[in-house]
Design a protein around this motif. Structure first.
Motif, PDB file in Angstrom:
ATOM      1  N   ARG A 147      15.141   7.314 -18.011  1.00  0.00           N
ATOM      2  CA  ARG A 147      15.868   8.467 -17.486  1.00  0.00           C
ATOM      3  C   ARG A 147      15.946   9.631 -18.474  1.00  0.00           C
ATOM      4  NH1 ARG A 147      21.629   6.980 -15.640  1.00  0.00           N
ATOM      5  NH2 ARG A 147      21.498   9.087 -14.742  1.00  0.00           N
ATOM      6  N   LEU A 148      15.893   9.360 -19.764  1.00  0.00           N
ATOM      7  CA  LEU A 148      16.048  10.423 -20.752  1.00  0.00           C
ATOM      8  C   LEU A 148      14.743  11.202 -20.898  1.00  0.00           C
ATOM      9  CD1 LEU A 148      18.078   8.460 -23.454  1.00  0.00           C
ATOM     10  CD2 LEU A 148      18.949  10.127 -21.787  1.00  0.00           C
TER      11      LEU A 148
ATOM     12  N   LYS B 265      13.148   6.991 -27.645  1.00  0.00           N
ATOM     13  CA  LYS B 265      14.417   7.675 -27.354  1.00  0.00           C
ATOM     14  C   LYS B 265      15.528   7.253 -28.328  1.00  0.00           C
ATOM     15  CE  LYS B 265      12.251   9.510 -23.991  1.00  0.00           C
ATOM     16  NZ  LYS B 265      12.187   8.855 -22.711  1.00  0.00           N
TER      17      LYS B 265
ATOM     18  N   SER C  82      16.606   1.330 -18.825  1.00  0.00           N
ATOM     19  CA  SER C  82      16.874   2.378 -17.838  1.00  0.00           C
ATOM     20  C   SER C  82      17.082   3.724 -18.513  1.00  0.00           C
ATOM     21  CB  SER C  82      18.098   2.001 -17.003  1.00  0.00           C
ATOM     22  OG  SER C  82      18.453   3.049 -16.121  1.00  0.00           O
ATOM     23  N   TRP C  83      17.816   3.739 -19.619  1.00  0.00           N
ATOM     24  CA  TRP C  83      18.013   5.003 -20.342  1.00  0.00           C
ATOM     25  C   TRP C  83      16.692   5.534 -20.870  1.00  0.00           C
ATOM     26  CZ3 TRP C  83      22.630   2.095 -22.652  1.00  0.00           C
ATOM     27  CH2 TRP C  83      23.784   2.371 -21.900  1.00  0.00           C
TER      28      TRP C  83
ATOM     29  N   LEU D 250      18.982   9.058 -28.419  1.00  0.00           N
ATOM     30  CA  LEU D 250      20.233   8.367 -28.092  1.00  0.00           C
ATOM     31  C   LEU D 250      20.711   7.577 -29.303  1.00  0.00           C
ATOM     32  CD1 LEU D 250      22.355   7.408 -25.958  1.00  0.00           C
ATOM     33  CD2 LEU D 250      20.788   5.512 -25.445  1.00  0.00           C
TER      34      LEU D 250
ATOM     35  N   LEU E 114      24.658  12.417 -16.312  1.00  0.00           N
ATOM     36  CA  LEU E 114      23.692  12.372 -17.397  1.00  0.00           C
ATOM     37  C   LEU E 114      22.626  13.445 -17.230  1.00  0.00           C
ATOM     38  CD1 LEU E 114      22.634  11.051 -19.965  1.00  0.00           C
ATOM     39  CD2 LEU E 114      21.425   9.377 -18.533  1.00  0.00           C
TER      40      LEU E 114
ATOM     41  N   LEU F 265      26.341   7.200 -27.693  1.00  0.00           N
ATOM     42  CA  LEU F 265      26.941   6.291 -26.723  1.00  0.00           C
ATOM     43  C   LEU F 265      28.103   5.561 -27.372  1.00  0.00           C
ATOM     44  CD1 LEU F 265      26.787   4.934 -23.899  1.00  0.00           C
ATOM     45  CD2 LEU F 265      25.298   3.210 -24.958  1.00  0.00           C
TER      46      LEU F 265
END
Length: 242
Positions: free
Chosen positions: A61-62, A102, A57-58, A68, A30, A42
């Protein structure tokens, strides 16, 4: 107005040496993806809807500005065929909330055997929270009518523009956003082949036209074999910027 071009998924064994160095761990893929592309769709969520913690979590992290998009679960679209969607909508909304800034678009892909049913689609879209941006991909030909396009417009829902074997390519925008899925140029097999530079220049022109009209555009390549999606997304991004 914004344009986001990426791929459907980011973790494929056959992208080693194309997007990420050989031997890159699944967890680190990623990081390589987001260093190059501003958005991703996704697809794994279609087969197994992630937990709320996964979406949180995404979000962490993004990077800032990344978007997304997420494919709705087949339990909703293919098993229940949008019937009595409330339980799934509640579950999706809890997860969608965790993505924060996001989040991009929730893709609802209807099965190819589901013929047009305006009442069912209207009921489903009417129960979705208005803060979830939605696109619908129709795989049965009966849905491609002016009445259905107007139904989408009433709900502010994007019609998913498709490119791929046996799929109609209808250039229709029904929301403040356009959503494009590029399933490959092979006329006989979905998800196969690599788009030519001429094909990509044509798509770049369409995307610029929509963007110039004030429409946000999300475009995702789903021809992942051999790294085709990565190469095509790179080229299209360069053409749009150029």
């Amino acid at each position: 107005m914004g344009v986001w071009v990426g791929t459907s998924g980011w973790s494929y064994e056959h992208w080693d040496g194309v997007l990420y160095p050989h031997g890159t761990s699944r967890w680190d893929r990623l990081g390589h993806y987001v260093a190059e592309f501003p958005t991703v769709e996704l697809n794994a969520s279609f087969y197994r809807w992630p937990r709320v913690a996964g979406f949180a979590s995404w979000r962490r992290r993004l990077p800032p500005g990344f978007r997304l998009s997420v494919k709705a679960p087949r339990g909703l679209t293919h098993a229940k065929r949008l019937f009595a969607p409330e339980a799934w909508i509640d579950r999706i909304a809890r997860c969608w909330h965790e993505l924060g800034d996001k989040r991009a678009v929730l893709l609802v892909q209807l099965p190819p055997h589901l013929a047009r049913d305006d009442a069912r689609l209207d009921y489903f879209l009417g129960r979705l929270p208005d803060w979830i941006d939605v696109a619908v991909e129709f795989r049965h030909e009966s849905w491609h009518t002016e009445e259905v396009f107007r139904l989408l417009e009433r709900h502010g829902t994007a019609y998913c523009v498709m490119s791929g074997a046996g799929l109609p390519c209808v250039l229709r925008v029904t929301a403040p956003r356009a959503y494009v899925r590029l399933h490959g140029p092979d006329p006989h097999h979905l998800y196969g082949g690599s788009y030519s530079d001429d094909d990509l220049r044509w798509w770049a022109d369409r995307i610029r036209e929509w963007a110039d009209a004030g429409v946000d555009v999300y475009a995702y390549f789903n021809n992942d074999g051999g790294g085709n999606a990565v190469r095509n997304a790179r080229t299209l991004n360069a053409l749009i910027r150029g």
